[in-house]
Design a protein around this motif. Sequence first.
Motif, PDB file in Angstrom:
ATOM      1  N   CYS A 281       0.845  -1.191   0.000  1.00 31.28           N
ATOM      2  CA  CYS A 281       0.000   0.000   0.000  1.00 31.28           C
ATOM      3  C   CYS A 281       0.886   1.249   0.000  1.00 31.28           C
ATOM      4  CB  CYS A 281      -0.894  -0.009   1.227  1.00 31.28           C
ATOM      5  SG  CYS A 281      -1.877   1.481   1.402  1.00 31.28           S
TER       6      CYS A 281
ATOM      7  N   THR B  22      -0.052   4.151   0.864  1.00 26.58           N
ATOM      8  CA  THR B  22      -0.434   5.059   1.951  1.00 26.58           C
ATOM      9  C   THR B  22       0.144   4.600   3.297  1.00 26.58           C
ATOM     10  OG1 THR B  22      -2.466   5.570   0.765  1.00 26.58           O
ATOM     11  CG2 THR B  22      -2.392   6.169   3.093  1.00 26.58           C
ATOM     12  N   CYS B  23      -0.100   3.331   3.656  1.00 23.26           N
ATOM     13  CA  CYS B  23       0.369   2.845   4.953  1.00 23.26           C
ATOM     14  C   CYS B  23       1.635   2.000   4.833  1.00 23.26           C
ATOM     15  CB  CYS B  23      -0.731   2.053   5.649  1.00 23.26           C
ATOM     16  SG  CYS B  23      -1.158   0.516   4.819  1.00 23.26           S
TER      17      CYS B  23
ATOM     18  N   ARG C 253       0.175  -6.232   1.799  1.00 24.56           N
ATOM     19  CA  ARG C 253      -1.106  -6.923   1.991  1.00 24.56           C
ATOM     20  C   ARG C 253      -1.098  -8.282   1.316  1.00 24.56           C
ATOM     21  NH1 ARG C 253      -3.344  -4.532   6.262  1.00 24.56           N
ATOM     22  NH2 ARG C 253      -3.236  -2.246   6.066  1.00 24.56           N
TER      23      ARG C 253
ATOM     24  N   CYS D  84      -4.466   0.225   0.041  1.00 23.21           N
ATOM     25  CA  CYS D  84      -5.075  -1.017   0.510  1.00 23.21           C
ATOM     26  C   CYS D  84      -6.528  -0.757   0.942  1.00 23.21           C
ATOM     27  CB  CYS D  84      -4.250  -1.618   1.644  1.00 23.21           C
ATOM     28  SG  CYS D  84      -4.387  -0.713   3.201  1.00 23.21           S
TER      29      CYS D  84
ATOM     30  N   CYS E 108      -6.945   1.367   4.132  1.00 18.28           N
ATOM     31  CA  CYS E 108      -6.770   2.801   3.919  1.00 18.28           C
ATOM     32  C   CYS E 108      -7.945   3.365   3.133  1.00 18.28           C
ATOM     33  CB  CYS E 108      -5.465   3.074   3.180  1.00 18.28           C
ATOM     34  SG  CYS E 108      -4.010   2.741   4.177  1.00 18.28           S
TER      35      CYS E 108
HETATM   36 ZN   LIG Z   1      -2.916   1.037   3.380  1.00 20.30          ZN
END
Ligand SMILES: [Zn+2]
Length: 129
Positions: free
Chosen positions: A95, A97-98, A102, A113, A116
Amino acid sequence: MPRYRARYLDPEGERYGLPTYPWRSAPVGLYTRRQLRAMDMAPGGQPVAAQVMWRRRGDEVVAYLYDLSQARRKRTATPAVLAAIGKALTARRTCSTCCEVRPYFIPRRFGECLDCAEDAGRLARTEAA
Ligand SMILES: [Zn+2]
């Protein structure tokens, strides 16, 4: 030996110009391209060694045979290639963003993901739409 089998038995290639055997009677060591592939082998540029002939629904069918001793192992992925593939697959599961990896591919429509996307309210909105 049934007549049709005798007709297709020509180990010297006198009749057919190529050593010829009836279906299922090819000598050991000769295989079709498909059989070689099942062994992860390829003819490797060698000429056709022999052929098998049989009748299927009234038609004469021919399959070419290659010498296994002259076949070569099909090119398989090197460790470097496998590592590159693994890296690319991991990237698709990471992901942006984080930064979590995954167990699933990051959906293109979110670009992040599902957690998020859900946190950002994108998942609910998409599902409602
Ligand atoms: Zn994420």
